[in-house]
Structures are given as structure tokens and as C-alpha cells.
Design an enzyme around this catalytic site. Structure first.
Site, PDB file in Angstrom:
ATOM      1  N   GLU A 291       0.733  -1.157   0.137  1.00 42.24           N
ATOM      2  CA  GLU A 291      -0.070  -0.037  -0.036  1.00 42.24           C
ATOM      3  C   GLU A 291       0.913   1.284  -0.267  1.00 42.24           C
ATOM      4  O   GLU A 291       1.301   1.636   1.048  1.00 42.24           O
ATOM      5  CB  GLU A 291      -0.901  -0.069   1.352  1.00 42.24           C
ATOM      6  CG  GLU A 291      -1.758  -1.183   1.442  1.00 42.24           C
ATOM      7  CD  GLU A 291      -2.741  -1.316   0.501  1.00 42.24           C
ATOM      8  OE1 GLU A 291      -3.218  -0.377  -0.077  1.00 42.24           O
ATOM      9  OE2 GLU A 291      -3.296  -2.248   0.402  1.00 42.24           O
TER      10      GLU A 291
HETATM   11  N1  LIG Z   1      -1.734   3.182   0.403  1.00 48.68           N
HETATM   12  C1  LIG Z   1      -1.980   3.411   1.728  1.00 48.68           C
HETATM   13  O1  LIG Z   1      -2.695   2.870   2.131  1.00 48.68           O
HETATM   14  C2  LIG Z   1      -0.920   4.181   2.578  1.00 48.68           C
HETATM   15  C3  LIG Z   1      -1.380   4.530   3.708  1.00 48.68           C
HETATM   16  C4  LIG Z   1      -0.609   5.032   4.482  1.00 48.68           C
HETATM   17  C5  LIG Z   1       0.802   5.686   4.054  1.00 48.68           C
HETATM   18  N2  LIG Z   1       1.022   5.397   2.980  1.00 48.68           N
HETATM   19  C6  LIG Z   1       2.194   5.946   2.403  1.00 48.68           C
HETATM   20  O2  LIG Z   1       3.351   5.851   3.571  1.00 48.68           O
HETATM   21  C7  LIG Z   1       4.399   6.795   3.242  1.00 48.68           C
HETATM   22  C8  LIG Z   1       4.631   7.578   4.468  1.00 48.68           C
HETATM   23  O3  LIG Z   1       5.154   6.674   5.235  1.00 48.68           O
HETATM   24  P1  LIG Z   1       6.622   6.585   5.913  1.00 48.68           P
HETATM   25  O4  LIG Z   1       7.074   7.668   5.977  1.00 48.68           O
HETATM   26  O5  LIG Z   1       6.538   5.680   7.168  1.00 48.68           O
HETATM   27  O6  LIG Z   1       6.889   5.275   4.911  1.00 48.68           O
HETATM   28  P2  LIG Z   1       8.641   4.578   4.564  1.00 48.68           P
HETATM   29  O7  LIG Z   1       8.431   3.903   3.288  1.00 48.68           O
HETATM   30  O8  LIG Z   1       9.410   5.586   5.063  1.00 48.68           O
HETATM   31  O9  LIG Z   1       8.331   3.697   5.929  1.00 48.68           O
HETATM   32  C9  LIG Z   1       7.263   2.663   6.020  1.00 48.68           C
HETATM   33  C10 LIG Z   1       7.935   1.603   7.049  1.00 48.68           C
HETATM   34  O10 LIG Z   1       8.876   0.906   6.092  1.00 48.68           O
HETATM   35  C11 LIG Z   1      10.191   0.612   6.963  1.00 48.68           C
HETATM   36  N3  LIG Z   1      11.216   0.338   6.354  1.00 48.68           N
HETATM   37  C12 LIG Z   1      12.043   1.347   5.707  1.00 48.68           C
HETATM   38  N4  LIG Z   1      13.231   0.951   5.027  1.00 48.68           N
HETATM   39  C13 LIG Z   1      12.975  -0.437   4.732  1.00 48.68           C
HETATM   40  C14 LIG Z   1      13.469  -1.578   4.193  1.00 48.68           C
HETATM   41  N5  LIG Z   1      14.692  -1.346   3.387  1.00 48.68           N
HETATM   42  N6  LIG Z   1      13.014  -2.742   4.277  1.00 48.68           N
HETATM   43  C15 LIG Z   1      11.814  -3.008   5.106  1.00 48.68           C
HETATM   44  N7  LIG Z   1      11.133  -1.679   5.904  1.00 48.68           N
HETATM   45  C16 LIG Z   1      11.683  -0.700   5.727  1.00 48.68           C
HETATM   46  C17 LIG Z   1       9.947   1.939   8.025  1.00 48.68           C
HETATM   47  O11 LIG Z   1      10.839   1.539   9.083  1.00 48.68           O
HETATM   48  C18 LIG Z   1       8.645   2.029   8.346  1.00 48.68           C
HETATM   49  O12 LIG Z   1       8.007   1.094   9.339  1.00 48.68           O
HETATM   50  C19 LIG Z   1       3.664   7.732   2.193  1.00 48.68           C
HETATM   51  O13 LIG Z   1       4.473   7.701   1.114  1.00 48.68           O
HETATM   52  C20 LIG Z   1       2.292   7.453   2.209  1.00 48.68           C
HETATM   53  O14 LIG Z   1       1.559   7.679   0.906  1.00 48.68           O
HETATM   54  C21 LIG Z   1       0.335   4.681   2.051  1.00 48.68           C
END
Ligand SMILES: NC(=O)c1ccc[n+]([C@@H]2O[C@H](COP(=O)([O-])OP(=O)(O)OC[C@H]3O[C@@H](n4cnc5c(N)ncnc54)[C@H](O)[C@@H]3O)[C@@H](O)[C@H]2O)c1
Ligand SMILES: N[C@@H](CCC=O)C(=O)O
Length: 523
Positions: A291
Site C-alpha cells: 500500500e
Molecule cells: N496506500 C496506503 O494505504 C498508505 C497508507 C498510509 C501511508 N502510505 C504511504 O506511506 C508513506 C509515509 O510513510 P513512511 O514515511 O512511514 O514510509 P516509509 O516507506 O519511509 O516507511 C514505512 C515503513 O517501512 C520501514 N522501512 C524503511 N526501509 C525499509 C526497508 N529497506 N525494508 C523494510 N522496511 C523498511 C520503515 O521503518 C517504516 O516502518 C507515504 O508515501 C504514504 O503515501 C500509504
């Protein structure tokens, strides 16, 4: 079979009522006294496990405040969590579906009782105002209630229909997948965190839940509720840690059966890539549910009710500071009404109150330094890509408090291919695009690689019907804001670069975590 009344979404709190505001303020005091400053260790096999290093969670609206800490899982902790979860799976998979569902229902009941505490904690930890926090906790309760009921559809032999065949008994049964990792973001740190764990769990899987680094406290609070509700040891492993370390370790691990990820496009695509590589000893193709982000558009045409349009634009753009995957980050207005709509939109946004989550401001601080710097970068290019009509500054302080404050910003006459019209900014920054007419507006709306939410404000039936088919969005809204999907009412999820369209809170969501087996007996 469990006997429960039909699912009904939780009502939202009405904060125009002084007694509800007072109750919220009392909860803020209680949380400050009881939860702020707390440390949440890992939970592995039902045991609290502490680590030498800790992750600090700071109040984004006042960065001098340390809200609390969580443990910081090591690779060895991740390995222990994975092995322990597989051991727990041996018994959890044999539980009756309704017994598993009962745990979710009990967790929902506990969360209903602690609703205000969960809200207040998020106001302090991630800067949500009262309504944003309230809607999110309602969603968390809804996920628990909805998935508990959905699970019943998948119980037992013959749960899915097959055609009668003479001389044989044929049937389908749903089986859990095994152990998976659930990696969640900070922007819906209660609802998405628990929804992404509860769904696979009720389907009979065991889950390693890795919360985002900025929101470990509310995640720890939710894990405590799940344990209090009776979840057996090892079924939900709580693993706060650094994404690039433990997240990476688990997503590439041969014994990870599925990955459910909500977060940025960049990390999601990276996970998709590494998860596709078969590791030595791996005996399955990992299932990956993603997502991701959006660049969501709202179209306003010349037949629109302009009051509806301006309200939808303001709520969609600036709710939780635009830090929603569903946020309206592009406003597309047809030329005939462009000046009127944009003028009113700017005035409405100018009236928004900036402040802290605890003060119940309309716009608060963005979550962390990385977000702040990223958004500031877009503010720097905004004057080259359009006309800055409102805001454009990142003061980084408010009312004497240092925090990640960004002014609500509106940039007019942006080209559809400009960076601020194509890239997810994830902050209170809106690009306004001028369309020649309706057809041009729809063409612009579809001109990004994303496909998450979208909307049309129009009174022309033919256009709404055309958009129903041609507007490329997983969640499309007419004559209202484009954020705020309700569990069971608007199943949520995007396609294209916005994700695998798994539709959280939808009727088929649990099938993401189940595999089907056909069994035939010749009589
Ligand atoms: N489509 C949806 O339903 C939905 C809902 C909420 C947020 N989002 C998206 O989420 C983003 C914002 O959230 P964010 O800043 O926490 O996102 P992010 O991708 O920076 O982090 C999300 C999660 O991934 C983990 N992560 C980071 N690097 C990783 C790796 N290499 N391997 C595994 N896990 C890793 C982080 O620690 C965190 O728990 C925005 O782009 C937003 O649009 C989407
Ligand atoms: N489901 C939420 C968005 C989640 C992403 O940030 C909404 O519909 O606004």
C-alpha cells in the site's frame, strides 16, 4: 459460530460539544501522567525483551519533548521473533476461526474503553488534532470488528463454492499462509498498524509487526491491548526497529511467507524486488501486499457547487497536514471557474489555525526532520513551477516551540508535468492546475503514475459516469473530500504505483493472507 450483531462503523466524536473537548483534554493529562516517558520493550514469544539501544519518539510539535522510547531490535531479535512465530503457528493455525475472532472483538472492546487515551497519545506522539486522532482510533476499532466478522466466511471445509460432480465430494478450504512481517507507517500509527496485524492473525497466521520509528509508543499501546485480549504468545511479535536493518532482514529471509507493507513507493518497490529473489532453503514464493503513496487529484468543473468544492479541497489537502496517502495534493479546476474556486480556496486555507496537536490546531507540525527537509525542498522549487498563492515558508517553530512547522501552501497555475504536480510531497502543499475544460481536467488527473484516491465535484451526471470508469483511482469520490475512507464502507487501496489494490477494510481483504486448497474424495 460466534454470535455478534452486524458490523457498524464507530461514530465519530463531535468536538463542537464542550464536554467532548473537556474529556479529550482530561485524557491528554492522563496520558502525560501515565504514558509519556514510558519505554516499550520488544515482545517476543510473549516475553518483554529489552535491547541495549533505544529508539526515541519525539513530539513533532515541540521537538524538545521526548515522548518515550521503544527498544531497538537487533538482527538476532528479528531471527528469534521469526523462529518463535513459526513455533506459535503450529498451534494458532488449529484454533477455530471464531475463537480467533473473539480475541479481535475483545481487543476492540478494550480499545473502545481506552479510545481517548489512544487519541491523546497520538496528539502528542505524531501531532494529530482531536478529530484526526478520533477518526483514526475509530478506524482501528472498525478494523478489529470488521475483520473478526469477515473471518467467519473462510471457516471450515466448503467455505468457497464448488460445482457438484457426480460420484465425488469436492470442496475448498482456506488455510493460513504461515508467518509474515507487517511493516507500517507513522501517519496512521494506530489503525494501519493494528489493521495490518489483526487481519493476518485472525486468518490464522502469526505476524512480526514492525512499527515506524516515529510512532513506536502508540504501536506498543496497541500490542498491550492485543495481549490483554488474550492473544497467545508468539502470534504477534512486536519488533520496533530500523526499517533498513530488521525490516530488510525479515523481508529477505527465506522463512518469511508473506510481507504486508504500507509506506512509501520507494521502500515498497525495494521490498517487492528483494522479496522476489528466492533465498537458499526458501520453499515458497513470498506473497507481497503493498500500500504505497499517491498524488491524488480533485477535479472541480464549471457545474460544481463551489461551496462543496472549497470545503472538499480544504479538508482533503490540509487534514493532518496533508500527511495522508489519500490527501488532495492536486486541485484541477476548469478555466471557467478557476479564479473563483482558487480565490475561495486560498481564503479558506488562510484561516486555518497552525499549532500543536494538543491545542487542536487545524494544521500542526509534520512528523520529523526528514519530512521537514523534503517538504522544504519542494517549497524551494515551488516559485519556479507556479505562483505561490499562500504560504511557502517552513518556519520550524510556532508559539515559541521548535517543531517541524510548515505553512499551509497553495501554488497556482502549476504545469501537469511539474515536479510538484507529479511527486508525492506528503505535507501541507497543494498544486493547483488549470484545465481548459472537463476532458482536459480528466486527462490531467490521470497523468501521474499513481492511482490511489481521486474526486470530482460536478453536477453533470454524464461526467460523473465517465469518471466512474475512466478516472484512474482505487478510491474515487464524487462531491465530497477524497480522504477519510471508512472500514467496510469504502474499502481502501490504490493501484498502479500506489500499490497492489488489496483493499483494506474490504470484503476480500483477508484472502490476502489465506491460501485455498481443493480436496476431492471419490465415493
Ligand atoms: N496506500 C496506503 O494505504 C498508505 C497508507 C498510509 C501511508 N502510505 C504511504 O506511506 C508513506 C509515509 O510513510 P513512511 O514515511 O512511514 O514510509 P516509509 O516507506 O519511509 O516507511 C514505512 C515503513 O517501512 C520501514 N522501512 C524503511 N526501509 C525499509 C526497508 N529497506 N525494508 C523494510 N522496511 C523498511 C520503515 O521503518 C517504516 O516502518 C507515504 O508515501 C504514504 O503515501 C500509504
Ligand atoms: N485510509 C485513509 C488514508 C490512509 C493513508 O494515509 C483515508 O482514506 O484517508
Amino acid at each position: 459460530m460466534i454470535k455478534v450483531q452486524d458490523y457498524r462503523p464507530q461514530p465519530f466524536t463531535d468536538f463542537t460539544r464542550p464536554e467532548d473537548v473537556q474529556a479529550y483534554q482530561a485524557a491528554l493529562k492522563k496520558v502525560r501522567a501515565e504514558l509519556v516517558g514510558k519505554h516499550y520493550p520488544l515482545v517476543i514469544n510473549g516475553e518483554r525483551v529489552d535491547t541495549a539501544e533505544r529508539i526515541e519518539s519525539r513530539n513533532p510539535c515541540d521537538t524538545s519533548e521526548l515522548v518515550g522510547t521503544t527498544a531497538k531490535a537487533t538482527i538476532q531479535d528479528a531471527e528469534n521473533a521469526l523462529q518463535g512465530a513459526w513455533a506459535a503457528f503450529e498451534s494458532w493455525k488449529k484454533w477455530d476461526m471464531d475463537a480467533r475472532a473473539r480475541i479481535l472483538l475483545k481487543a476492540a472492546a478494550i480499545l473502545k474503553r481506552r479510545r481517548l487515551e489512544a487519541c491523546a497519545l497520538m496528539s502528542i506522539e505524531v501531532g494529530k488534532n482531536y478529530a484526526e486522532a478520533d477518526v483514526e482510533v475509530a478506524e482501528a476499532i472498525d478494523f478489529l470488528e470488521y475483520y473478526a466478522r469477515s473471518a467467519m466466511k473462510y471457516a471450515g471445509f466448503g467455505a468457497a463454492e464448488t460445482t457438484w460432480f457426480e460420484g465425488e465430494e469436492n470442496g475448498l478450504m482456506y488455510l493460513p499462509l504461515g508467518v509474515g512481517v507487517s511493516i507500517s507507517p507513522w501517519n496512521f500509527p494506530c489503525a494501519i498498524f493494528i489493521g495490518m496485524a489483526a487481519a493476518p492473525i485472525v486468518a490464522g497466521n502469526c505476524v512480526i509487526a514492525k512499527p515506524a520509528e516515529d510512532s513506536g509508543l502508540i504501536a506498543g499501546f496497541m500490542v498491550d491491548i492485543m495481549l490483554e485480549a488474550g492473544l497467545p504468545a508468539g502470534v504477534l511479535q512486536f519488533l520496533p526497529g530500523v526499517g533498513k536493518e530488521v525490516g530488510e532482514y525479515l523481508t529477505t529471509h527465506a522463512r518469511t511467507r508473506f510481507i504486508t507493507f504500507t509506506g512509501s513507493r520507494a521502500v515498497g518497490l525495494h521490498i517487492n524486488e528483494v522479496a522476489a529473489k528466492t533465498m537458499p532453503g526458501q520453499k515458497w514464493i513470498k506473497k507481497v501486499i503493498l500500500e504505497l503513496g499517491g498524488k491524488d487529484a480533485l477535479i472541480v468543473d464549471e457545474t460544481a457547487d463551489l461551496e462543496v468544492a472549497v470545503t472538499a479541497a480544504t479538508q482533503g489537502a490540509f487534514g493532518f497536514n496533508g500527511q495522508k496517502c489519500s490527501a488532495m495534493s492536486r486541485l484541477i479546476v476548469v478555466d471557467e471557474v478557476y479564479d473563483t474556486v482558487v480565490g475561495q480556496f486560498v481564503e479558506r486555507a488562510r484561516a486555518l489555525k497552525v499549532g500543536t496537536g494538543e491545542e487542536n490546531a487545524n494544521v500542526t507540525a509534520v512528523v520529523n526532520q526528514m519530512s521537514f527537509d523534503k517538504i522544504r525542498g519542494y517549497l524551494e522549487i515551488a516559485p519556479q513551477e507556479g505562483t505561490v498563492l499562500l504560504g511557502g515558508e517552513a518556519p520550524g517553530e510556532h508559539g515559541g516551540k521548535t517543531g517541524y512547522y510548515i505553512q499551509p501552501t497553495i501554488v497556482g497555475d502549476v504545469d501537469a508535468q511539474a515536479r510538484i504536480a507529479q511527486e508525492e510531497i506528503f505535507g501541507p502543499v497543494v498544486s493547483v492546475l488549470r484545465a481548459r475544460d472537463w476532458d482536459h481536467a480528466l486527462e490531467i488527473a490521470n497523468s501521474t503514475e499513481y492511482g490511489l484516491t481521486g474526486g470530482v465535484i460536478s453536477n453533470k451526471r454524464e461526467r460523473l459516469e465517465q469518471a466512474r470508469h475512466e478516472f484512474e483511482a482505487g478510491n474515487l469520490y464524487f462531491n465530497r473530500k477524497i480522504t477519510g475512507a471508512i472500514v467496510g464502507v469504502q474499502p481502501f487501496g490504490g493501484y498502479y504505483m500506489s500499490g497492489t489494490d488489496s483493499k483494506a477494510g474490504g470484503p476480500d481483504y483477508l484472502t490476502n493472507f489465506l491460501q485455498l486448497k481443493t480436496v476431492t474424495e471419490r465415493w
